[in-house]
Structures are given as structure tokens and as C-alpha cells.
Design a protein around this motif. Structure first.
Motif, PDB file in Angstrom:
ATOM      1  N   MET A   1      -5.359  -5.761   4.474  1.00 15.08           N
ATOM      2  CA  MET A   1      -4.929  -4.366   4.500  1.00 15.08           C
ATOM      3  C   MET A   1      -5.316  -3.624   3.219  1.00 15.08           C
ATOM      4  N   ALA A   2      -5.766  -4.354   2.218  1.00 12.51           N
ATOM      5  CA  ALA A   2      -6.096  -3.720   0.929  1.00 12.51           C
ATOM      6  C   ALA A   2      -7.558  -3.320   0.847  1.00 12.51           C
ATOM      7  N   GLN A   3      -8.347  -3.644   1.859  1.00  8.93           N
ATOM      8  CA  GLN A   3      -9.763  -3.284   1.784  1.00  8.93           C
ATOM      9  C   GLN A   3     -10.046  -2.114   2.716  1.00  8.93           C
ATOM     10  N   PRO A   4     -11.149  -1.405   2.475  1.00 11.99           N
ATOM     11  CA  PRO A   4     -11.352  -0.136   3.199  1.00 11.99           C
ATOM     12  C   PRO A   4     -11.455  -0.274   4.723  1.00 11.99           C
TER      13      PRO A   4
ATOM     14  N   PRO B   1      -7.045   2.452   0.486  1.00  7.97           N
ATOM     15  CA  PRO B   1      -7.974   1.827  -0.463  1.00  7.97           C
ATOM     16  C   PRO B   1      -9.156   2.749  -0.770  1.00  7.97           C
ATOM     17  N   ARG B   2      -9.546   2.789  -2.023  1.00  9.68           N
ATOM     18  CA  ARG B   2     -10.685   3.628  -2.400  1.00  9.68           C
ATOM     19  C   ARG B   2     -11.960   3.027  -1.826  1.00  9.68           C
TER      20      ARG B   2
ATOM     21  N   ARG C   1       0.820  -1.223   0.000  1.00  8.61           N
ATOM     22  CA  ARG C   1       0.000   0.000   0.000  1.00  8.61           C
ATOM     23  C   ARG C   1       0.848   1.266   0.000  1.00  8.61           C
TER      24      ARG C   1
ATOM     25  N   THR D   1     -21.948  -1.082   4.694  1.00  7.84           N
ATOM     26  CA  THR D   1     -21.723  -0.274   5.888  1.00  7.84           C
ATOM     27  C   THR D   1     -22.189   1.169   5.733  1.00  7.84           C
TER      28      THR D   1
ATOM     29  N   ALA E   1     -18.218  -5.556   9.127  1.00  7.28           N
ATOM     30  CA  ALA E   1     -16.756  -5.596   9.227  1.00  7.28           C
ATOM     31  C   ALA E   1     -16.283  -7.036   9.358  1.00  7.28           C
TER      32      ALA E   1
ATOM     33  N   LEU F   1      -6.660   2.254  -5.291  1.00  6.78           N
ATOM     34  CA  LEU F   1      -5.970   2.984  -4.218  1.00  6.78           C
ATOM     35  C   LEU F   1      -5.970   4.481  -4.505  1.00  6.78           C
TER      36      LEU F   1
END
Lengths: 462, 462
Positions: free
Chosen positions: B240-243, A214-215, A104, A284, B288, A126
Motif C-alpha cells: 500500500m506504500a507504493q504508487p 505515495p509520491r 498512510r 510504467t 505492476a 508521501l
């Protein structure tokens, strides 16, 4: 003050066609968005860090100052050359060297445009959080130099919070390396964050490892009107006291709203506006919206709208986006400051600015990044009206005094440069300024890097 | 080396009963958790910043070093006195001066215990994120000195990310003030973050404004076993790559798990374990958890459990909590390092450490804060076994070399102190170390603040 011939010979050999002394090149690198202007003696456009090192060493040998610049979108004069200096443009060091999705982070040269970087990151899902309003035209290097922010800073932090490492050339021409492709370190002094926001006075950054985020899958907007700034500020505190952090939390005061209404924008009569962006996944987002809506409710709430699709969100944001053009058309002269106060003191800042507007017979609007207490105070005037112009400039120190008296500081994201330099002695006591000067001396013993910026002249002890 | 009589007279007058030269007091301030030991010449227990200033000025006049300490829970020797020095304990400067809920910050003196602060914040629904394992007994001042972290750093950052401002006394006895009760600033050099992690070598911190976070309403835990470290590390990258950022993301390697199984802990045969904490509201937590569960799934996943209530979560965490006691009972000698690597390089670190364990015939376990790539490498040995002890100490430099070769760094949260000081020259090139020395010189021109710690002796240029 002409450059020494020996220096010119050295630098034209080192830089080749990246060495310019023609008037057009010098004029193109003479100013920034502060509208201050000073022709540099020459322009350097290095392509490698070795060229940057050679440039600094040669200038040090001749005592010639260097003023680094990105795209010149800064508002404080930090990138405006000093007399007899060489402007160092990083326009040719604009490569994205690596995008490390698993870590990241992205490794970039300073000349890459913020907007170009975001475009390159989008296919990876990203983004890099700093989002100054000039994102399409400003460089990452300029963002690093000024610790640039933007609306997203309330959730993601400003530039300083989104950089993992730097490679930089100090005032002695030495290359230093701080940090790397990792998010946690306790291994020596934090040079990375020290250089960020130092406005080219300590070192010239030649590479940065940027922390990416992350977007979000989905976004939504809440727009809430309040009776007055006090009620809106109480809502800001409620919003910031709950676990879900808004992605954006913007404020506009009653004078901004009134000005937009008089400009034909359809808005209700209100004393303050909050714009709150939520982001998350499709699952969410409804919960986040409900939490923000609940926190926005309270004494003085007049009206609340929610938008989840792009067009509807754009309508809620229309007033905020219309503000800067409206301000320009109302008054061609504008002093745009970005003071910071503790969130709880936002009402005092707004009330204090209203009192100053009355006392100085000026139109002053307050809007900006409420979640950080970072508010743009815009003093409007007509440059043709000498008296009004004088009143605006007389009111400005009072704005800074107000922010400082409320426990805040001079700037949240624009930096100090020349325009706020002489107010630093009000923000910091002599011992703290002396510590900053000692750091400057440590990195740039001959004072050749952007001299006279950020720090006021050192007060010697009695 | 006895203290000069004039200095003793001055300091006993300044500090009153906060000035101790008896052997019991000196012995009580002679060590930290590195098990290094050095009696100080005296102990100072200031109660005010003015006393700290007077102490520094007097010591500077006599060239006597000062070694600041919190509770002595550090693992690197940073708080161990140097010969002839005065140990400065902040045990009497332990007040919580203000809790500003609307501004989400607390103003504290450095001697307050981390755990005592958390207890005082709980009724406000707030906490301070740094959570070292010693939280109940360590001080905030020690956390500031070492840039302490803990499991929560993956979401909230370490100490440096959770401090808004500092008041500190430099090596000249001057009081400096940086930052304040606000979250965004671009107004001069970032002295706050420079002092954090500087291990008492630049200044003595006498007050800190800490950034607080709202306590989550609900928490849950996912426990996932994997075939090997590579599969677990791939899951870490997916997580770690997800929001949605995990609140905690801990890793244990196969050797740790095998050791626990042999110790009677009921665990499946697996090559790696991840523990993932989710937090949020009752509404958002299920989403989550679903997102984390989805990201945890993938090649090599052997088993996945989810717990949402306290007792069930405790069962999932039991193996992690059992590890340190198990390590102690297996081998009374332990070198506990906390290297950092880019997240993508975790498998290489684990594989490299396994190769070192084989080469040096040692038991080495790897566990820790995977989301930050900050892993505890524990080299186990019996101090009675001289050969094993020698092998452990011989393997240690290879661990650091490995982390550095993978693009990481020496320490994520323990700091450098004495124990890693001589490895700094492998982590940084001479120019970068020279810049750190120049900063040290700027803050502490006579070198009286914790001399010989953190920075190796300066290499002079050829």
C-alpha cells in the motif's frame, strides 16, 4: 455591536493572550481573497480543543456569532466576519500530531499550512493530494472548510476524498469524532464528509486524519493544441475513458491562448490547449505517456509535445502558469468563478461563455480542471470603468445559469460563502435547501457558526 | 398491529397492484440474510417516485413506519421489517435510465441488480466498482443503503466513493436532489454521501447517478504465503506504500488455511496468505506485477506464485473461493462480522482473535480485504450445541471491543442494522451519537423511516 462584558471576561480568562480586541488584530482578520471586509468584534486564537469548546459555549450563551478562518485565502467571503462576530483563527493550532506511514495517514491540527504539511510528508515519500493554487499559504483547515481541490483532483479527488476522520466542535460546544485511521467504514452516518465543505457553518474542526498518497517516482507532461474546444473536449472524454487516469488534465480556451499570445508568450494559433500530466515509475511512465498521447490524438489536434524532464515540463506548463499574472496585468478587476459541468458539456460551456462575452462586450476566459469538468470562468474588467464593471456583474448570473442548465453546479473547489449564496436557490430546489437548513439546525441550533454563509435564508412553505 | 383502514384505502388507490397485504407477499419480505424475521403489515412495490412520495406522506399522516429493502441480501437486519410496518420493495423500480459514457456515469433506479448493471455496462467497456459477494442477487439500492464494498474497494473505494448524485424522498415525503453527472463539487452540504450508508433511516433513494470506471484490459494475480500474520501485514503495508495500487488485496489467516487443508484443499503449511490482483494494459501489467512481487517479498515470505491467464488465476483464487462453502460445511452456524482496523494493526487483530478463540474454545477464522484493514471475523458454531452457540455470542462483543481498541470500527461494508446497533455506543461517544440522532430528526422528524435501526436509543444528557 459591542460584545457583552461578561463574555469578554470569560473569554480573556479562557484564552489568555489568545484573546485580542485591538484594532490591528481585528483588521488582520477582517477579510479574505474575495476582497469583502468586515471587522470582527474580537479575534480568538485558541490553542486547544478545550478552549474551542469553551469559546463556543460562551458565545452560545450570549448569542454571539463565531466565524472560523484559516489563512484567509478563500475567494467567496466564507471567512469574512459577520457584524458583531468573533473571528476564530486556528493559527496557533498548527501542529502535525502524527504521520502514520504504515497506515498512510497524518493526524493534524487545522492551522497547519498545506505547503508545510507537504514538506513534512516528503521525506516519507508521501503527499496529501489537495493542491489549491494557494497551497503555500492556505491552511488544511481552510481546505477542509471549502472542500478545496486543484489540478490533482482529477486523479486523487478533492479534499472530501482525502480525509479519513475529523474531530470537531459543534454549535453546542460538543466535541464529536468521526472516522479514524482507516479507509473503509459502514458504521453510522458519514459525519466526516458532511463537515467537509460546510464552510464553518456546522462545526469547528479541531483535528483531521488525512489520507496520504505515495509520491510518484517519475512524471511527464503532454501538451496538445486543438482547433477548438469541441475537439479538445472530445479528447478529454477519450483520456478519461481509458484505464490510466491522468494525474493532471488542464484546459485553456482560445481566448486564454490569444490573450497570452498578445502578451508575448510564444504559442501557436489554436482554439484550445490541454495539458496532461502522467505519473508512475520509471518503468510504467512510457506506457502511460503512450496511452495519453494516443487518446489525445484525434479530430482537430494541431500540435502535440511531450516532456519528461523537469525543465522541459516547465516549458510546456509555462503558458498555464503565465495566465493568472497576464490576466491581472490586462484587467485589474476579475471575477474568478469555478463552475462545474459534466465533461461532455465542456464545449457547450465554452460556446455559451463566448456568447456571453459577445453579448456583454467583455473579455471572459475559460481554463482549468477539464478532467473534472471544473472550469474557471474569469470575467475581466477595469474597476475604474463603471459600465464595464456593471456588465461583468450582470453577466455573472448568466454564467451560473449556463452551468446549471448544462447539468452542472456552482462551484467545484472555491465553495459558496457569501458570493454565491444567493445563487444556491437556483442550484437546488426548496426541499433540498430545506434539508440543508435542517442539518444546519441539527449541528448549530442557535445559528452562531458563520451565520448567513453558504445557505440562503430559508424559504418557508406556502 | 393492523394498519388503519384509511391508510389501506389510500395506498391501494395510489399503488394499485403494487399494494399487497396477502400472507405470501408479506412472508416474502419478512427477512434478510441475518435470519432475523418480522412480518410486515403490508408490502408496497412502487413504480414511480411520485408513488414513493405519496406512500411516505400517507404513512407519516398515520404514524406508520416504512422499511425499505432491496433484495434482502443484507446481513444485519437493516431490511427486516419492524412490527406494524410497511415493507417497501424497489423491485419494480429497476430501470437503467441512462448510460453516459462520455461522462462515465450511469443513472439508475434503486431496484436494478448490481450484476444486471455490470452486464449492461460491459459492452461500453465500463463497470461500477462496488462488488459485494452477493453482486448477482443484490440491488444497487441495497448497496447504497449499506455502503457496500467488496474486494475492489482497496483500489476503487466502496459505494460511497462511487456515487455522484442521488434523488431521494425524505421522511416528510419531500423529494431532494443532490449531486449530478459531475465528479467535483463544493456547493453546499454533501447530502449524497450522507444518505449512502444510512440504511433507509433518512430517506428512500429513488434514483442514483453512479460513477463508472473503465474496465482494465488485462489482469493478473500474485499469491503469497507467509510464516505468520505479522509478516503478511508488513507486506500489506509495503504494497500500500507504493504508487501502483493493487486492484484487490485479500488476506487469509493461518486458521482459515488450516481449515481448508483439512478440507482437502492443496495448500502449503503457512501462517497467512495474500492474494494480490494487478490490472492494467498489456503494456503496463508486467511492471505492476513486478512491483507487487517486489513489495510482497520480505521477512517470512514462504512461497510466491504469479498467474496471468484466466485458468491459472482461477487456481490461485481457488482457496479463497473455497473458504465460504468449507466454513458452512464445518459449522452450520456462523457469525460473520466485518470489522475494520488500521492496516498496521492487522497483526494485533489476528493475534487478539486467536486469543479469543482459545479463551472461548471456538473456531474463529479471519480473512478479507487487507488493503482496507477490513477483515471478516467468522465465529463458527453448531446451532444444536447450545453451549458453543452461547460462547460464540459471548465472544462477539469482545471482537468489537478489540477492533475499537485498535483504533478501528464496527463494520466496513455490511453496515449496522439491528445486529450491531447496540455496539454503536461503544464506537461513538454520546455527543457524536447525539449528532447522528439530530440528523435523523432533521430528515425524518416523525421517525417513520426504518425506526430502531443503525442508531441506538438516544441517551439523554444528565
Amino acid at each position: 455591536m459591542p460584545l457583552p462584558t461578561a463574555l469578554i471576561d470569560t473569554l480573556s480568562a479562557v484564552l489568555g493572550d489568545g484573546w485580542r480586541t485591538d484594532l490591528d488584530s481585528r483588521t488582520a482578520h477582517a477579510s479574505d481573497d474575495s476582497r469583502r471586509q468586515q471587522l470582527p468584534a474580537a479575534v480568538a486564537l485558541p490553542q486547544t480543543r478545550q478552549q474551542v469548546q469553551a469559546l463556543v459555549r460562551a458565545c452560545r450563551a450570549h448569542g454571539v456569532p463565531l466565524v472560523a478562518r484559516g489563512a484567509g485565502t478563500g475567494t467567496t467571503g466564507a471567512a469574512v466576519p459577520v457584524d458583531g462576530s468573533i473571528a476564530v483563527s486556528f493559527a496557533r493550532m498548527n501542529r502535525i500530531l502524527d504521520v502514520r506511514t504504515a497506515d498512510r495517514c497524518a493526524v493534524v491540527e487545522p492551522g497547519v499550512l498545506n505547503g508545510a504539511l507537504q514538506a513534512a510528508l516528503a521525506p516519507h515519500g508521501l503527499f496529501w493530494p489537495p493542491d489549491p493554487s494557494s497551497a503555500d499559504s492556505c491552511t488544511v483547515g481552510g481546505n477542509l472548510a471549502t472542500n478545496a481541490g486543484g489540478p490533482r483532483a482529477v486523479k486523487y479527488g478533492a479534499t472530501r476524498d482525502n480525509v479519513l476522520g475529523l474531530v470537531a466542535v459543534t454549535g453546542t460546544g460538543d466535541l464529536i469524532r468521526a472516522g479514524g485511521a482507516y479507509t473503509k467504514a459502514s458504521a453510522g452516518y458519514d459525519l466526516t464528509r458532511l463537515l467537509i465543505g460546510s464552510e464553518g457553518t456546522l462545526a469547528l474542526i479541531v483535528e483531521a486524519t488525512l489520507k496520504l498518497a505515495p509520491r510518484p517516482q517519475a512524471q511527464a507532461t503532454v501538451r496538445a493544441f486543438y482547433r477548438d474546444a469541441t475537439c479538445a473536449a472530445a479528447a478529454v472524454s477519450r483520456l478519461m475513458a481509458q484505464p490510466a487516469v491522468p494525474a493532471v488534465l488542464e484546459f485553456m480556451d482560445g481566448r486564454s491562448l490569444g490573450l497570452l499570445r498578445r502578451h508575448g508568450i510564444d504559442l501557436p494559433e489554436a482554439g484550445a490547449l490541454l495539458l496532461i500530466d502522467a505519473e508512475g515509475s520509471d518503468e510504467t511512465l512510457p506506457d502511460a505517456l503512450a496511452a495519453f498521447g494516443h487518446a489525445a490524438e484525434g479530430d482537430g489536434l494541431l500540435d502535440l509535445d511531450v516532456a519528461t524532464d523537469g525543465a522541459a515540463r516547465e516549458r510546456l506548463w509555462a503558458a498555464r502558469r503565465a495566465l493568472s499574472p497576464a490576466l491581472r496585468s490586462i484587467a485589474p478587476g476579475k471575477i474568478n468563478e469555478d463552475v462545474v459541468v459534466p465533461v461532455s458539456r465542456i464545449p457547450d460551456l465554452v460556446a455559451g461563455v463566448e456568447a456571453l462575452a459577445d453579448a456583454y462586450a467583455l473579455t471572459i476566459v475559460v481554463f482549468g480542471h477539464a478532467g473534472n469538468g471544473n472550469l474557471h470562468v474569469n470575467l475581466l474588467y477595469h474597476p475604474d470603468d463603471a459600465d464595464e464593471t456593471a456588465r461583468a456583474h450582470a453577466a455573472l448570473p448568466r454564467v451560473f445559469e449556463l452551468a446549471l442548465a448544462l447539468g452542472g453546479t456552482l462551484s467545484g473547489e472555491h465553495g459558496i460563502g457569501l458570493s454565491k449564496r444567493d445563487f444556491m436557490a437556483r442550484a437546488y430546489d426548496p426541499a433540498t435547501l430545506a434539508a440543508m437548513h435542517a442539518i444546519k439546525q441539527a449541528f448549530d441550533p442557535d445559528g452562531i457558526l458563520n451565520p448567513g454563509k453558504l445557505l440562503p435564508p430559508l424559504q418557508t412553505k406556502c
